[in-house]
Design a protein around this motif. Structure first.
Motif, PDB file in Angstrom:
ATOM      1  N   UNK A 167       0.829  -1.207   0.000  1.00 42.07           N
ATOM      2  CA  UNK A 167       0.000   0.000   0.000  1.00 42.07           C
ATOM      3  C   UNK A 167       0.859   1.252   0.000  1.00 42.07           C
ATOM      4  N   UNK A 168       1.893   1.267   0.838  1.00 40.85           N
ATOM      5  CA  UNK A 168       2.773   2.443   0.894  1.00 40.85           C
ATOM      6  C   UNK A 168       3.536   2.584  -0.414  1.00 40.85           C
ATOM      7  N   UNK A 169       4.040   1.466  -0.963  1.00 41.21           N
ATOM      8  CA  UNK A 169       4.756   1.502  -2.239  1.00 41.21           C
ATOM      9  C   UNK A 169       3.879   2.010  -3.360  1.00 41.21           C
ATOM     10  N   UNK A 170       2.620   1.573  -3.391  1.00 39.60           N
ATOM     11  CA  UNK A 170       1.689   2.034  -4.413  1.00 39.60           C
ATOM     12  C   UNK A 170       1.449   3.534  -4.262  1.00 39.60           C
ATOM     13  N   UNK A 171       1.300   4.002  -3.024  1.00 48.13           N
ATOM     14  CA  UNK A 171       1.072   5.427  -2.781  1.00 48.13           C
ATOM     15  C   UNK A 171       2.235   6.287  -3.242  1.00 48.13           C
ATOM     16  N   UNK A 172       3.451   5.824  -2.978  1.00 48.01           N
ATOM     17  CA  UNK A 172       4.638   6.579  -3.406  1.00 48.01           C
ATOM     18  C   UNK A 172       4.740   6.574  -4.927  1.00 48.01           C
ATOM     19  N   UNK A 173       4.497   5.430  -5.563  1.00 49.73           N
ATOM     20  CA  UNK A 173       4.549   5.353  -7.024  1.00 49.73           C
ATOM     21  C   UNK A 173       3.506   6.275  -7.649  1.00 49.73           C
ATOM     22  N   UNK A 205       8.290   1.070 -17.998  1.00 55.53           N
ATOM     23  CA  UNK A 205       8.975  -0.127 -17.548  1.00 55.53           C
ATOM     24  C   UNK A 205       9.451  -0.004 -16.102  1.00 55.53           C
ATOM     25  N   UNK A 206       8.550   0.273 -15.177  1.00 59.59           N
ATOM     26  CA  UNK A 206       8.940   0.349 -13.770  1.00 59.59           C
ATOM     27  C   UNK A 206       9.134  -1.055 -13.213  1.00 59.59           C
ATOM     28  N   UNK A 207      10.073  -1.192 -12.304  1.00 64.57           N
ATOM     29  CA  UNK A 207      10.347  -2.475 -11.663  1.00 64.57           C
ATOM     30  C   UNK A 207      10.372  -2.285 -10.155  1.00 64.57           C
ATOM     31  N   UNK A 208      10.115  -3.368  -9.417  1.00 63.25           N
ATOM     32  CA  UNK A 208      10.235  -3.345  -7.962  1.00 63.25           C
ATOM     33  C   UNK A 208      10.944  -4.626  -7.543  1.00 63.25           C
ATOM     34  N   UNK A 221      14.065   6.933  -7.833  1.00 57.12           N
ATOM     35  CA  UNK A 221      14.119   5.728  -6.996  1.00 57.12           C
ATOM     36  C   UNK A 221      13.319   5.971  -5.730  1.00 57.12           C
ATOM     37  N   UNK A 222      12.595   4.956  -5.300  1.00 54.23           N
ATOM     38  CA  UNK A 222      11.895   4.999  -4.014  1.00 54.23           C
ATOM     39  C   UNK A 222      12.248   3.723  -3.256  1.00 54.23           C
ATOM     40  N   UNK A 223      12.523   3.870  -1.969  1.00 53.53           N
ATOM     41  CA  UNK A 223      12.874   2.740  -1.107  1.00 53.53           C
ATOM     42  C   UNK A 223      11.968   2.746   0.108  1.00 53.53           C
ATOM     43  N   UNK A 224      11.517   1.565   0.490  1.00 58.15           N
ATOM     44  CA  UNK A 224      10.714   1.411   1.695  1.00 58.15           C
ATOM     45  C   UNK A 224      11.313   0.265   2.508  1.00 58.15           C
ATOM     46  N   UNK A 225      11.567   0.521   3.781  1.00 63.31           N
ATOM     47  CA  UNK A 225      12.069  -0.522   4.683  1.00 63.31           C
ATOM     48  C   UNK A 225      11.070  -0.671   5.818  1.00 63.31           C
ATOM     49  N   UNK A 226      10.643  -1.896   6.060  1.00 65.39           N
ATOM     50  CA  UNK A 226       9.650  -2.195   7.090  1.00 65.39           C
ATOM     51  C   UNK A 226      10.263  -3.206   8.063  1.00 65.39           C
ATOM     52  N   UNK A 227      10.240  -2.875   9.341  1.00 63.68           N
ATOM     53  CA  UNK A 227      10.745  -3.783  10.376  1.00 63.68           C
ATOM     54  C   UNK A 227       9.583  -4.173  11.267  1.00 63.68           C
ATOM     55  N   UNK A 228       9.468  -5.487  11.539  1.00 62.38           N
ATOM     56  CA  UNK A 228       8.386  -5.968  12.392  1.00 62.38           C
ATOM     57  C   UNK A 228       8.882  -7.163  13.204  1.00 62.38           C
ATOM     58  N   UNK A 229       8.163  -7.412  14.290  1.00 59.65           N
ATOM     59  CA  UNK A 229       8.386  -8.648  15.044  1.00 59.65           C
ATOM     60  C   UNK A 229       7.212  -9.564  14.741  1.00 59.65           C
ATOM     61  N   UNK A 230       6.979 -10.555  15.554  1.00 60.94           N
ATOM     62  CA  UNK A 230       5.890 -11.499  15.284  1.00 60.94           C
ATOM     63  C   UNK A 230       4.503 -10.910  15.496  1.00 60.94           C
ATOM     64  N   UNK A 251      12.936  -7.751   8.584  1.00 65.15           N
ATOM     65  CA  UNK A 251      13.023  -6.504   7.842  1.00 65.15           C
ATOM     66  C   UNK A 251      12.801  -6.809   6.372  1.00 65.15           C
ATOM     67  N   UNK A 252      11.905  -6.083   5.754  1.00 67.02           N
ATOM     68  CA  UNK A 252      11.677  -6.173   4.310  1.00 67.02           C
ATOM     69  C   UNK A 252      12.043  -4.825   3.710  1.00 67.02           C
ATOM     70  N   UNK A 253      12.869  -4.843   2.677  1.00 69.14           N
ATOM     71  CA  UNK A 253      13.277  -3.622   1.987  1.00 69.14           C
ATOM     72  C   UNK A 253      12.888  -3.746   0.526  1.00 69.14           C
ATOM     73  N   UNK A 254      12.144  -2.772   0.047  1.00 71.72           N
ATOM     74  CA  UNK A 254      11.717  -2.764  -1.351  1.00 71.72           C
ATOM     75  C   UNK A 254      12.240  -1.507  -2.035  1.00 71.72           C
ATOM     76  N   UNK A 255      12.714  -1.681  -3.279  1.00 70.63           N
ATOM     77  CA  UNK A 255      13.184  -0.560  -4.092  1.00 70.63           C
ATOM     78  C   UNK A 255      12.457  -0.604  -5.419  1.00 70.63           C
ATOM     79  N   UNK A 256      12.140   0.569  -5.917  1.00 66.84           N
ATOM     80  CA  UNK A 256      11.550   0.670  -7.238  1.00 66.84           C
ATOM     81  C   UNK A 256      12.180   1.847  -7.967  1.00 66.84           C
TER      82      UNK A 256
END
Length: 159
Positions: A6-12, A32-35, A69-78, A48-53
């Motif tokens: 959702x956050x990645x879509x909003x930034x794009x 030709x956008x890629x992620x 370029x847009x980068x999103x890093x998400x850190x979570x526990x269980x 931690x999940x890190x996504x770049x587009x």
């Protein structure tokens, strides 16, 4: 992971809106956008999940372009999301053709780093064509690994 999308879509979407607002007639967003995303485990069972587009905004008159370029890093526990960080921006690149005309453009990024990657991440290719003449130029840009990019372009011949 749904929050990341959702956050990645909003930034794009904001990049596309920004590109349209700049000048609708002269600037076009490449098709030709890629992620790419990676996951990592940290001490204490944190994920931690890190996504770049990447996307490209192209001036169809001058053949200058911007690499965004847009980068999103998400850190979570269980149980919960602990931290979300975003970063990004656009960098102006030089003209592909010397003269003004009416151009088309597309670009693509290299695959994420893997065992076959000699130079590591950071490479991309761009293609531009003159809509008023039979003229196409292909360029490959890679990181030299020494802090600078190596860029070579070639005009295509038609047989």
């Amino acid at each position: 992971m749904n929050l990341v999308m959702k956050i990645g879509f909003g930034v794009a979407l904001s990049f596309m809106t920004l590109a349209q607002a700049a000048a609708a007639d002269e600037f076009k967003l490449s098709n030709n956008q890629r992620i790419s995303c990676s996951r990592g485990l940290s001490a204490g069972k944190l994920n931690t999940a890190t996504c770049k587009s990447y996307a490209y905004v192209f001036n169809v008159k001058t053949s200058e372009y911007f690499r965004c370029q847009v980068t999103l890093a998400l850190t979570r526990d269980n149980k919960e999301v602990i931290n979300v960080q975003t970063d990004g921006g656009c960098t102006k690149k030089p003209r592909i053709f010397e003269a003004d005309s009416n151009y088309s453009f597309d670009a693509t990024e290299t695959e994420p780093p893997n065992t076959n990657s000699f130079f590591g991440p950071g490479g991309y290719s761009v293609w531009a064509s003159d809509n008023n003449a039979l003229k196409v130029r292909g360029c490959i840009i890679i990181s030299s690994g020494l802090g600078s990019d190596i860029s070579k372009c070639l005009d295509m011949s038609f047989q």
